[in-house]
Write an enzyme that holds these catalytic residues in place. Structure first.
Site, short mmCIF file in Angstrom:
data_model
loop_
_atom_site.label_atom_id
_atom_site.label_comp_id
_atom_site.label_asym_id
_atom_site.label_seq_id
_atom_site.Cartn_x
_atom_site.Cartn_y
_atom_site.Cartn_z
N ARG A 56 37.77 31.36 58.09
CA ARG A 56 38.35 31.70 56.80
C ARG A 56 37.71 30.88 55.67
NH1 ARG A 56 42.75 29.91 55.97
NH2 ARG A 56 43.06 28.59 57.79
N LYS A 198 45.17 37.43 58.14
CA LYS A 198 45.91 36.36 57.47
C LYS A 198 46.35 36.74 56.06
CE LYS A 198 46.10 33.38 60.82
NZ LYS A 198 47.37 33.23 61.54
N HIS A 217 54.63 31.10 61.55
CA HIS A 217 53.31 31.06 62.18
C HIS A 217 53.49 30.46 63.57
CE1 HIS A 217 48.90 29.50 62.18
NE2 HIS A 217 48.96 30.75 62.60
N SER A 235 45.65 25.45 65.07
CA SER A 235 44.56 25.87 65.95
C SER A 235 44.17 24.73 66.89
CB SER A 235 43.35 26.27 65.11
OG SER A 235 42.28 26.66 65.92
N LYS A 239 48.85 27.01 71.40
CA LYS A 239 49.91 27.98 71.07
C LYS A 239 49.75 29.28 71.88
CE LYS A 239 50.11 29.83 66.77
NZ LYS A 239 48.80 29.39 66.42
N THR A 240 48.54 29.84 71.88
CA THR A 240 48.30 31.09 72.60
C THR A 240 48.34 30.87 74.10
OG1 THR A 240 46.95 31.96 70.78
CG2 THR A 240 46.65 32.96 72.93
N ASP A 254 51.08 34.89 67.55
CA ASP A 254 50.70 34.17 66.33
C ASP A 254 51.64 34.31 65.14
OD1 ASP A 254 48.70 32.46 65.11
OD2 ASP A 254 48.12 34.16 63.89
N ARG A 319 36.33 34.02 68.68
CA ARG A 319 37.61 34.72 68.69
C ARG A 319 37.54 36.01 69.51
NH1 ARG A 319 42.27 32.26 66.34
NH2 ARG A 319 41.45 30.62 64.98
#
Length: 528
Positions: A56, A198, A217, A235, A239-240, A254, A319
């Site tokens: 980003r 996003k 988030h 990140s 989390k994932t 997410d 990604r």
């Protein structure tokens, strides 16, 4: 002053013969290969490169400052203002640019799995692969829904159009601009698809609180007893990975929202970071990268077309984008009840935070506002040693409103639904990065399982005396020594000094939240 009505409009853009709307995955894959936008991998996924920008561009993101946003948005380095005049000028240029394209791709869908609160959107793209990305990440309408679909927000994605900073009122060639008045997101000068995802999340973070819905988030899953767990984290914190549990159904990885009815996913897909992805450690994610998925900036063997997930030469931010139905055990539709457990994930490279701690409501609000993790050496240019990173609500770049608004919504729900909150450190123990070692995934999973299943409720805790954490004296299937960080260090005095230094960073960061109730700061933060 120019308005949308005096410029070429979306209607003008969408009546041309060059419009390819709601193409199937197979047709989009054919287009991507025909246009040489990407290649097929051995699993049938599409591999693409995003060129100059592999992440980003937060410094190039703007919100139009107008009557709707002027007194609501938390203006600053994250939410940079841009005038309506500058937006309309760029909007007109982008429309004219896209009208000249031989082909434009349109996806119509939704953000928000709850039909009562979902946002109808459309994504118009110059590249076929960006449209495939949108189709995999957002919620696809049924045929019946499509016939009645009227977009309430439109994303215009023109990666090859570059702004002129001297005349367009922006910082660089790249721009991501949200206009809430005109319900448009303009993206140009970057090929990184995450900007689409996003931007819509930022839109939802502005719109949902007006309906008393808490946007988050976080990832979320649910067990057989309808026990919902939320996982917050920046990140690289897991989390994932940790929400993809073979024994629990995935709600989403997410973006979620918490209404009076419960939790719902904002998306229809996953956008997993896949550096060092392996089938052994993360089989669900690995197997989800199949036909129709999109791999961004992953190095692919030229002959075998097999991805090398350990090769970060293009970027560490590799990604994989895939739809939720590529995961076997999911909730369909992505709705569930109220959470019973919340997990805050942090990858502490200083090695001083405990692997798990029970948080009071005040501590939960404090650490939610802090949003701490750490950057590791080598992950970014110029980062030579661990650096503390704070991102309010574990998602500061996507929060148009003041962070305290979201924290208040969290605290109110912790009280109302009697939610247990835990801080889990997935980072280092026994010393900082380079000295200590990363906490083993199997121990982290064991601690999270114990928290989710209520096994920690009856286990006594001891109070750590720097941050004030309440740490369980034991956790099933976890070495007791691991639970008390200072016991894992060879030099306990050095541990105390390091912990105090990190605590001071927390205090300095928290000073920016001037409007927070004093008891949150006093009861939630490090002990003075």
């Amino acid at each position: 002053m120019e308005t949308l009505a005096t410029l070429n409009t979306l209607n003008d853009l969408l009546i041309g013969d060059n419009i390819l709307e709601q193409m199937s995955v197979s047709k989009l894959v054919e287009k991507i290969i025909e246009k040489k936008e990407g290649i097929l991998t051995d699993s049938g996924a599409i591999s693409v490169k995003t060129g100059k920008y592999t992440g980003r561009s937060p410094k190039d993101k703007y919100i139009v400052k107008d009557e709707m946003t002027e007194h609501k948005v938390d203006w600053g380095n994250v939410n940079q203002p841009i005038s309506s005049k500058a937006f309309l000028q760029l909007y007109g240029k982008v429309i004219n640019y896209l009208k000249k394209k031989n082909e434009l791709f349109v996806f119509k869908g939704y953000a928000g799995a709850d039909p009562e609160y979902r946002l109808p959107i459309q994504v118009i793209t110059e590249f076929a692969w960006h449209n495939l990305f949108a189709q995999q990440l957002f919620i696809r309408p049924t045929e019946g829904e499509l016939s009645n679909h009227t977009a309430e927000f439109t994303v215009l994605f023109a990666p090859k159009f570059k702004a002129d900073p001297d005349i367009d009122g922006v910082r660089s060639e790249t721009f991501i601009i949200i206009s809430f008045e005109h319900r448009i997101v303009l993206i140009g000068g970057t090929e990184y698809a995450g900007e689409v995802k996003k931007s819509i999340f930022s839109v939802m973070n502005f719109l949902l609180p007006e309906k008393e819905i808490f946007p988050m988030h976080c990832s979320a899953n649910v067990g057989n007893d309808d026990d919902v767990t939320l996982f917050f984290g920046l990140s690289g914190t897991g989390k994932t990975t940790l929400s993809n549990d073979p024994n629990r159904r995935l709600i989403g990885d997410d973006e979620h929202a918490w209404s009076q009815k419960g939790v719902f996913n904002i998306e229809g897909g996953c956008y997993a970071k896949c550096i060092h992805l392996s089938k052994e450690k993360e089989p669900q994610i690995y197997n989800a990268i199949s036909y129709g998925s999109v791999l961004e900036n992953v190095v692919i063997d030229e002959h075998t077309r097999i991805p090398d997930f350990d090769d970060g030469r293009l970027t560490e931010n590799t990604r994989a984008a895939y739809p939720l139905h590529h995961i076997s055990n999911i909730v369909q539709p992505s709705l569930a009840g109220h959470p019973k457990t919340i997990i805050f994930l942090t990858a502490d490279a200083f090695g001083v935070l405990p692997p798990i701690a029970k948080l009071t409501k005040e501590q939960a609000m404090y650490h939610f506002l802090s949003g701490y993790t750490s950057k590791m050496a080598g992950t970014e240019r110029g980062v030579t040693k661990p650096e503390a990173t704070f991102s309010a609500c574990y998602g500061a770049p996507f929060l148009p409103l003041p962070p305290t608004k979201y924290a208040e919504m969290l605290g109110e729900r912790i009280d109302r639904y009697d939610v247990d909150v835990y801080l889990v450190n997935t980072g280092w123990t026994g010393g900082p990065y380079g000295v200590g070692k990363r906490i083993e995934l199997m121990f982290t999973r064991a601690m999270i399982q114990a928290a989710i299943h209520g096994d920690l409720k009856d286990i006594p805790t001891f109070k750590e005396n720097i941050f004030g954490f309440h740490i369980p004296i034991s956790v099933p299937n976890v070495p007791s020594k691991l639970l008390k960080p200072e016991n894992t260090w060879n030099d306990q005095q050095l541990y105390k000094e390091s912990a105090k230094q990190l605590a001071q960073k927390f205090r300095l960061n928290f000073e920016k939240f001037g409007g927070v109730h004093l008891h949150i700061k006093e009861l939630g933060g490090p002990i003075e």
